[in-house]
Write an enzyme that holds these catalytic residues in place. Structure first.
Site, PDB file in Angstrom:
ATOM      1  CD  GLU A  53      -2.777   1.129   2.473  1.00 41.06           C
ATOM      2  OE1 GLU A  53      -2.729   0.188   3.290  1.00 41.06           O
ATOM      3  OE2 GLU A  53      -3.504   2.119   2.599  1.00 41.06           O
ATOM      4  NE  ARG A 278       4.143  -7.646  11.029  1.00 36.75           N
ATOM      5  CZ  ARG A 278       3.542  -6.861  10.119  1.00 36.75           C
ATOM      6  NH1 ARG A 278       2.495  -7.300   9.461  1.00 36.75           N
ATOM      7  NH2 ARG A 278       3.968  -5.654   9.891  1.00 36.75           N
ATOM      8  CE  LYS A 288       3.047   0.234   4.837  1.00 38.24           C
ATOM      9  NZ  LYS A 288       2.452   0.011   3.525  1.00 38.24           N
TER      10      LYS A 288
HETATM   11  P1  ATP Z   1       2.873  -2.076   8.057  1.00 38.94           P
HETATM   12  O1  ATP Z   1       2.329  -2.971   9.128  1.00 38.94           O
HETATM   13  O2  ATP Z   1       4.278  -1.722   8.232  1.00 38.94           O
HETATM   14  O3  ATP Z   1       2.014  -0.893   7.767  1.00 38.94           O
HETATM   15  P2  ATP Z   1       1.631  -3.415   5.935  1.00 38.94           P
HETATM   16  O4  ATP Z   1       1.489  -4.884   5.998  1.00 38.94           O
HETATM   17  O5  ATP Z   1       0.443  -2.603   6.223  1.00 38.94           O
HETATM   18  O6  ATP Z   1       2.869  -2.984   6.775  1.00 38.94           O
HETATM   19  P3  ATP Z   1       1.651  -3.332   3.127  1.00 38.94           P
HETATM   20  O7  ATP Z   1       2.077  -2.260   2.216  1.00 38.94           O
HETATM   21  O8  ATP Z   1       0.219  -3.679   3.170  1.00 38.94           O
HETATM   22  O9  ATP Z   1       2.169  -2.951   4.554  1.00 38.94           O
HETATM   23  O10 ATP Z   1       2.528  -4.630   2.927  1.00 38.94           O
HETATM   24  C1  ATP Z   1       2.814  -5.220   1.711  1.00 38.94           C
HETATM   25  C2  ATP Z   1       3.193  -6.646   1.979  1.00 38.94           C
HETATM   26  O11 ATP Z   1       4.317  -6.690   2.859  1.00 38.94           O
HETATM   27  C3  ATP Z   1       2.089  -7.424   2.637  1.00 38.94           C
HETATM   28  O12 ATP Z   1       1.899  -8.615   1.890  1.00 38.94           O
HETATM   29  C4  ATP Z   1       2.595  -7.740   4.008  1.00 38.94           C
HETATM   30  O13 ATP Z   1       2.181  -9.005   4.403  1.00 38.94           O
HETATM   31  C5  ATP Z   1       4.115  -7.656   3.842  1.00 38.94           C
HETATM   32  N1  ATP Z   1       4.750  -7.265   5.093  1.00 38.94           N
HETATM   33  C6  ATP Z   1       4.516  -6.142   5.802  1.00 38.94           C
HETATM   34  N2  ATP Z   1       5.226  -6.121   6.937  1.00 38.94           N
HETATM   35  C7  ATP Z   1       5.958  -7.253   6.949  1.00 38.94           C
HETATM   36  C8  ATP Z   1       6.890  -7.832   7.870  1.00 38.94           C
HETATM   37  N3  ATP Z   1       7.218  -7.225   9.013  1.00 38.94           N
HETATM   38  N4  ATP Z   1       7.443  -9.017   7.556  1.00 38.94           N
HETATM   39  C9  ATP Z   1       7.121  -9.633   6.409  1.00 38.94           C
HETATM   40  N5  ATP Z   1       6.247  -9.156   5.516  1.00 38.94           N
HETATM   41  C10 ATP Z   1       5.655  -7.984   5.767  1.00 38.94           C
HETATM   42 MG    MG Z   2      -1.378  -3.176   5.127  1.00 40.24          MG
END
Ligand code: ATP
Ligand code: MG
Length: 579
Positions: A53, A278, A288
């Site tokens: 995102e 994760r 983020k």
């Molecule tokens: P955040 O929690 O930091 O906002 P998010 O999951 O909301 O991260 P996205 O942009 O939706 O951020 O993530 C894109 C992809 O990255 C998703 O498929 C998510 O599962 C993966 N991802 C995010 N954080 C991690 C992590 N700490 N370890 C592994 N994969 C991750």
């Molecule tokens: Mg997300």
């Protein structure tokens, strides 16, 4: 995978193989992929995606997700897509869209022409929504937000049906079309899936598929005033793109039921969602939303602050893409959440830079040394080895003259036990140069601070060894005062003092480390570093690995970031001795 290795300084040729990343072992994701290939489940195809995102910069957790999804596709001769999950226009920005692409390319992956945006599918998603309504599987609900919450029930209590759940298909179609046409206020209605308000999985209690939101989208502008929600968008985007294995993190495990429901109800191509744990790292936060707080509230200088666990921060700090990929490989892929020790990350960058960073001499806290018996105007060019790990990196010349700088902490007037460096009357080796003996100490009359040392050198020890075989225990780094370049060095420590800043009731920011940045402004480095390119990496002998700052360094004033210290710093030895 592209090779984004910094070329230029050293052609490595045959050394390539020693740098090769270990082949990832067969984790559970790769096991599933291999099994699907064996049974020809997707006609022999492997096609993955990474769906960020665009509401922030990528962090090291994303690096793991990218490494896994894109790495698996690469290993099995498949394809991978980059898809922006841009369904939330109020939080998304073009700056993030650009930074995300830059970071993924830097990490070493090239999605070719397979760059997609969920917003490209808005029209098609709308058609799918109409299809669900027509099948009696979705309805327009008009409860207020509070009522919706109340009707949803809890983990222990089932939800209740909304009074609008029984609207006719015709009425639903009419209302949904008018939602799109902009006839209603934000929040007046939503489109919900008609599933089961008593489902033990709360996500399945008639989840919202569309909401009314008047916000300008960075790609579709003001074309839409209804936006699809993540769960509806994501599975269908995967389906439209022909994804085979939709790899995501564990928190989406409960969403899989909905993922499958939408695709089954619409009877469209159906990828397999697979969840993995994760990445969590200690002494930092990986989210983020929390990183944005640190940026917006000024705790760090930006998303690319070298203390940040973002890819742009790690890059600026001096991390290489190879070291990050290696780190991902080392920590592996699991089904259960855990916290990885940041020491693993530091290990992987040391391993990498040890092999390829040129060694140089740099003095962080200079102390002036005058070699009394060295001729005033003489300058010698001494030969220094660029990397003892790699003879192909060759040698360079470093100038030696009568006035030098050594590290302040390499001299003690009253040396403690096991301190083998310089002290009054003691002889040590200057790296690549001569043996010197300290003969006098000059102090500031007022403060008593040592401001200059006088030494003599033994001309017979040129190159750093004595023909008579006499040994010295200490070898110091140094620079020639007249030739050295001034530099600023920024040393970093952990961003948080607490291993898990999220633990406990206090705001995570109360655990920030007040000493996470130390700026040394009067450092001196050897003259070969003149014009060092931003981003280039060096080992300062005996100090650690340093990288020329890509933002603040200039030919007039070099600025270095310390990437990571060498393991055996004296401070640690001293601490261990005290125990
Ligand atoms: P955040 O929690 O930091 O906002 P998010 O999951 O909301 O991260 P996205 O942009 O939706 O951020 O993530 C894109 C992809 O990255 C998703 O498929 C998510 O599962 C993966 N991802 C995010 N954080 C991690 C992590 N700490 N370890 C592994 N994969 C991750
Ligand atoms: Mg997300």
């Amino acid at each position: 995978m592209r090779d984004t290795d910094e070329k230029g300084k050293n052609k490595r040729g045959s050394d390539r193989t020693s740098k090769a990343e270990p082949a990832p072992s067969l984790d559970f994701v790769r096991t599933i992929v291999e099994e699907d290939l064996r049974t020809n489940k997707y006609g022999g195809r492997v096609h993955t995606r990474f769906p960020p995102e665009p509401n922030g910069y990528l962090h090291i957790g994303h690096a793991k997700a990218i490494w896994l999804s894109f790495g698996v596709a690469t290993e099995y001769g498949g394809l991978y897509n980059l898809r922006f999950d841009d369904t939330n226009p109020s939080k998304e920005e073009v700056e993030y869209v650009n930074s995300i692409q830059e970071d993924i390319r830097w990490l070493g992956f090239d999605w070719g022409d397979r760059l997609h945006y969920a917003s490209d599918y808005f029209e098609q998603l709308y058609e799918y929504a109409l299809q669900l309504i027509k099948a009696g599987k979705a309805y327009v609900d008009s409860l207020s937000a509070d009522e919706t919450r109340e009707y949803r029930g809890t983990l222990t209590e089932p939800g209740r049906n909304s009074p609008y759940r029984t609207r006719s298909i015709e009425e639903n179609l009419d209302l949904f079309q008018r939602m799109r046409a902009g006839e209603f206020e934000d929040g007046a209605h939503v489109l919900r899936a008609k599933i089961d308000m008593a489902s033990p999985n709360i996500i399945m209690r008639d989840p919202v598929l569309y909401r009314i939101l008047r916000a300008t989208h960075h790609r579709t502008g003001d074309k839409w005033c209804i936006y699809p929600l993540y769960d509806f968008t994501h599975c269908l985007s995967d389906s439209i793109e022909g994804i085979t294995h939709s790899i995501c993190t564990l928190e989406f495990e409960n969403n899989r039921e909905l993922y499958d429901w939408v695709l089954d109800e619409l009877n469209v191509y159906h990828p397999q969602q697979i969840e993995f744990a994760r990445l969590n790292l200690n002494y930092t936060v990986i989210s983020k939303r929390k990183l944005l707080q640190l940026v917006e509230e000024g705790y760090v200088s930006g998303w690319d602050d070298p203390r940040m666990p973002t890819l742009s921060g790690l890059r600026r700090r001096g991390y290489t893409p190879e070291s990050l990929r290696n780190f991902c490989s080392l920590i592996g892929v699991a089904k259960a959440n855990s916290i990885v020790d940041v020491a693993m990350l530091e290990y992987s960058i040391r391993e990498d830079l040890n092999k390829r960073a040129p060694r140089v001499l740099g003095v962080l806290r200079p102390l002036r040394v005058v070699i009394d018996n060295y001729p005033e105007d003489q300058v010698e060019e001494l030969e220094a080895i660029n990397n003892p790990e790699d003879s192909s990196m060759g040698t360079r010349k470093v100038p030696f003259s009568r006035v030098l700088y050594i590290e302040r902490e390499d001299f003690r007037e009253d040396p403690p036990r096991k301190f083998f460096r310089l002290a009054p009357g003691r002889e040590v080796r200057l790296r690549y140069a001569y043996y010197i003996t300290c003969v006098d100490v000059v102090k500031d009359e007022k403060t008593g601070e040592v401001i200059e040392l006088h030494c003599t050198y033994d001309p017979e020890t040129r190159g750093g060894w004595a023909p008579d075989g006499r040994k010295v225990k200490g070898t110091l780094h140094w620079v020639s005062a007249a030739h050295a370049l001034e530099a600023e060095v920024r040393q970093y420590d952990r961003l948080f003092v607490k291993a898990n800043p999220m633990e406990g009731d206090a705001d995570f920011k109360t655990h920030l480390n007040p000493n996470s940045l130390e700026t040394l402004t009067s450092c001196r480095v050897e003259p070969s570093l003149a014009g060092a390119a931003p981003g280039s990496r060096y080992q300062f002998e005996r100090q650690g690995y340093f990288c020329v700052d890509s933002v603040d360094s200039s030919p007039e004033k070099l600025v270095f970031n310390r990437t990571v210290a060498l393991r055996d710093s004296w401070a640690k030895i001293e601490r261990a001795q005290k125990k």
